[in-house]
Write a protein that holds these residues in place. Sequence first.
Motif, PDB file in Angstrom:
ATOM      1  N   LYS A  54      14.693  23.168 -16.720  1.00  0.00           N
ATOM      2  CA  LYS A  54      15.714  22.846 -17.724  1.00  0.00           C
ATOM      3  C   LYS A  54      15.215  23.104 -19.145  1.00  0.00           C
ATOM      4  O   LYS A  54      15.866  22.731 -20.116  1.00  0.00           O
ATOM      5  N   SER A  90      20.410  27.287 -14.983  1.00  0.00           N
ATOM      6  CA  SER A  90      21.711  27.949 -15.152  1.00  0.00           C
ATOM      7  C   SER A  90      21.679  29.361 -14.581  1.00  0.00           C
ATOM      8  O   SER A  90      22.616  29.794 -13.890  1.00  0.00           O
ATOM      9  N   GLU A 111      17.702  24.982 -21.290  1.00  0.00           N
ATOM     10  CA  GLU A 111      18.899  24.158 -21.470  1.00  0.00           C
ATOM     11  C   GLU A 111      18.626  23.041 -22.484  1.00  0.00           C
ATOM     12  O   GLU A 111      19.498  22.711 -23.307  1.00  0.00           O
TER      13      GLU A 111
END
Length: 255
Positions: free
Chosen positions: A60, A191, A63
Amino acid sequence: MEQKINEIKMIFQAAGIDKLPELIKMYSGDTRSGVQALIKSTEKKLLDLEKEKKRTENMKKYEYEYHTYSYICGIDEVGRGPLAGPVVAGAVILPVNCDILYLNDSKQLSEKKREELYDVITEKAVATGIGYASPRRIDEINILQATYEAMRSAIGQLSVKPDLLLNDAVTIPNVDIRQIPIIKGDAKSISIAAASIIAKVTRDRLMVKYNEVFPEYGFASNKGYGAKAHLDALKKYGPTPIHRHSFLKNMEGIV
């Protein structure tokens, strides 16, 4: 009366993950080898889960880095290398604080795990999009431009417009959204990994359907790549309408 080991196993199997530490503590005094083996395997399961949570948290990074953007979209493609079938791109906007585990480069996952994650991603994502470029289109404009076209199409299929794109290695031309190309992004960003998975599952399912139309080429197993059975069929039967003729023109013995 002492509980049977099979009964204890059923209790462990039926329990939610948050109840397992309590069960381990409850049965730790049972010295029977079967119960101790069950406790040991459960402890390993919990340890593996913690490792996976940490691995996912590390994925992550981007992100978190770009958290000021409202809708971060991961972009990836599959099928640039095969001799047959389309190139397929995936676009995924995951929710903030996404709790999906096991997201990774689709090539690192088993088919079963990809299928499971496909359902989870499509259920939990803010938005998903799939884009295609056909074999004919690949022949017309080349594989790189066709890949860009499929990616733009995937973005266009999203029900929510992203304000940041995290791309696996490439910068897509003619897109008015900020882009961050990440080398090996499908292994570094949840993602992009999610986009990789939905694109891979979508394309694989399509190639299985093509196998029903052209069974001689083994598309269900080789997905259009140049496996021996595929190449042998090409030499015997010639190309199908889903073959990329620009990929075949320098191959000896292929019409």
